[in-house]
Design a protein around this motif. Structure first.
Motif, short mmCIF file in Angstrom:
data_model
loop_
_atom_site.label_atom_id
_atom_site.label_comp_id
_atom_site.label_asym_id
_atom_site.label_seq_id
_atom_site.Cartn_x
_atom_site.Cartn_y
_atom_site.Cartn_z
N ASP A 108 45.39 -3.52 18.19
CA ASP A 108 45.45 -2.08 18.00
C ASP A 108 46.31 -1.82 16.76
OD1 ASP A 108 47.98 -2.72 18.87
OD2 ASP A 108 47.86 -1.60 20.75
N GLU B 258 49.67 -3.76 16.91
CA GLU B 258 49.52 -5.21 16.76
C GLU B 258 49.06 -5.56 15.35
OE1 GLU B 258 50.00 -9.07 18.20
OE2 GLU B 258 50.63 -7.11 18.97
N GLU C 122 48.30 3.42 10.92
CA GLU C 122 47.61 4.41 11.75
C GLU C 122 46.65 5.25 10.92
OE1 GLU C 122 50.61 6.62 13.76
OE2 GLU C 122 50.91 5.10 15.31
N PHE D 187 43.46 3.29 10.45
CA PHE D 187 42.62 3.35 11.64
C PHE D 187 41.87 4.67 11.69
CE2 PHE D 187 44.63 -0.42 13.06
CZ PHE D 187 43.97 -0.89 14.20
N ARG E 131 43.04 6.45 16.17
CA ARG E 131 44.27 5.66 16.01
C ARG E 131 44.49 4.70 17.17
NH1 ARG E 131 48.62 10.17 13.71
NH2 ARG E 131 47.45 10.72 11.83
N ASN E 132 43.81 4.91 18.27
CA ASN E 132 43.98 4.06 19.45
C ASN E 132 42.89 3.00 19.58
OD1 ASN E 132 46.27 5.56 20.39
ND2 ASN E 132 44.87 7.15 21.11
N TYR E 133 42.07 2.84 18.54
CA TYR E 133 40.98 1.86 18.57
C TYR E 133 41.54 0.45 18.72
CZ TYR E 133 36.61 -0.45 17.20
OH TYR E 133 35.48 -1.23 17.18
N GLU E 134 40.85 -0.38 19.52
CA GLU E 134 41.27 -1.75 19.74
C GLU E 134 40.14 -2.71 19.39
OE1 GLU E 134 44.36 -1.19 23.51
OE2 GLU E 134 42.29 -1.85 23.87
#
Length: 397
Positions: free
Chosen positions: A295, A298, A317, A320, A327-330
């Motif tokens: 993410d 990381e 961020e 992303f 911004r929370n994409y993994e």
């Protein structure tokens, strides 16, 4: 499902095993460019002759072959509307739980109709559904015998679907021993290509030895080529991301953070950091732990550890947000560096494409030699080209 859970059920598709039992098999024949079922047939799997059972079992293993997020995808069902009876999750669950064989067939028939109504196929096709039970033994302790180990098992009913095209065999010349003459062999019966299924799925998915009725394991025909229309319209599943797409997102995010240009040492460090995440995951081998992901937080750690300067949380961020608008994409770490043992990366030049292991990237540099840009690869042994040992040229100035 993880790769070990898939591998375990896959290897159970064989004759004379007590760890996987197939009750019914239902075959549907669909003619090309048709929106109707041409023929259907239901039988107890045990009543098929042994040769047919072996052909189907090999086919089912093929459906479950391939890597996760490349050829196999765990798909989450979309929410069902109140009173909706044609949702695939509903049809599969009701078919799985049905005590009446007629009810199970009715649900599978509705699924087959959804397939032909979604699109018309270019070739005749056979869709096969099976219903069975999968038994998974508990982990064996050091002092347990084979009999002790089977005293406790996880029992899961399942439905598997396999989709296969057909083709007409080519005509051939044969010799008739009775008539003692040569004849043309004209066979008009279509051959079902069980050795190369074009798709399928397994329901339910398994998580930590428990059935997960909210997910279905979808099998694509080719790696990184899922049928998104089938997933959405037939399976009623949520959108999925392939490993190939995840890797492309990773590359774009890195470019957004550090730019298009990077030296080989930094890039090698990035791959090393990500591979270290996978090594730790394999060492612990805890099925309860989720696969390592990248993410924004990381990604920032990996880039800092790799020597990237002038890095900030806001910058990562923002990258992303720019690339995936989330911004929370993994991203799964395994999508970026699947395996140091088998994976190679490609160095593209106008002269040639070179494949090299990610950990060896640090031995590659771009240098200026006699006013020309050259690729320098550091080697510790003789360089062999087509059996010839390469002699050393003049040293770089």
């Amino acid at each position: 499902m993880n790769k070990k859970e898939i591998a375990d059920i896959r290897k159970r598709f064989k004759l004379d095993t007590d760890l996987l039992k197939i009750a019914e098999i239902y075959n549907v024949y669909i003619q090309k460019e048709s929106s109707e079922i041409f023929h259907e047939e239901s039988r107890s799997f045990s009543l098929l002759d042994r040769e047919q059972q072996e052909l189907f079992l090999a086919n089912f293993k093929k459906v479950l072959g391939g890597k996760l997020d490349q050829k196999l995808f765990e798909v989450k069902f979309q929410p069902q509307e109140e009173g909706q009876t044609d949702h695939t999750q509903h049809l599969l669950y009701e078919g799985l739980e049905a005590d009446d064989k007629a009810e199970w067939l009715e649900n599978m028939q509705q699924l087959a109709l959804k397939m032909v109504q979604d699109k018309q196929y270019e070739k005749d096709m056979v869709v096969t559904f099976i219903r069975g039970t999968y038994f998974k033994t508990t982990k064996r302790e050091a002092d347990e015998t084979e009999i002790d180990m089977r005293d406790e098992v996880f029992t899961t009913p399942f439905i598997l679907c396999s989709m296969n095209t057909t083709e007409l065999p080519k005509s051939s010349l044969v010799f008739d021993f009775v008539e003692k003459e040569f004849k043309s062999n004209l066979v008009t019966d279509p051959v079902i290509k069980l050795t190369s299924p074009i798709g399928g799925f397994l329901f339910p998915s398994f998580t930590d030895n428990a059935a997960d009725i909210h997910h279905v394991l979808y099998a694509a025909s080719k790696a990184n080529k899922p049928d998104f229309q089938f997933i959405e319209n037939v399976l009623n599943g949520d959108e999925i991301v392939t490993a190939e797409e995840d890797k492309a997102v990773f590359e774009e995010i890195v470019k957004a953070v550090i730019g298009d240009e990077v030296n080989s040492k930094t890039l090698a460090n990035v791959y090393d950091e990500i591979n270290a995440m996978l090594v730790v995951d394999e060492e612990y081998d805890d099925e309860d732990e989720e696969a390592p992901v990248l993410d924004a937080k990381e990604m920032e750690r990996v880039l800092k550890a790799s020597g990237v300067k002038d890095l900030s949380t806001e910058k990562v961020e923002r990258a992303f947000q720019q690339v995936v608008e989330d911004r929370n994409y993994e991203m799964k770490a395994s999508h970026i560096v699947p395996s140091y043992a088998s994976k190679s990366i490609k160095i593209s030049t106008k002269v040639a494409d070179i494949k090299i292991s990610p950990q060896d990237l640090r031995y590659v540099k771009e240098v200026n030699y006699n006013g020309k840009r050259c690729l320098l690869i550091e080697v510790e042994e003789d360089t062999i080209i087509e059996g010839f040992k390469l002699i050393a040229e003049e040293e770089l100035e």
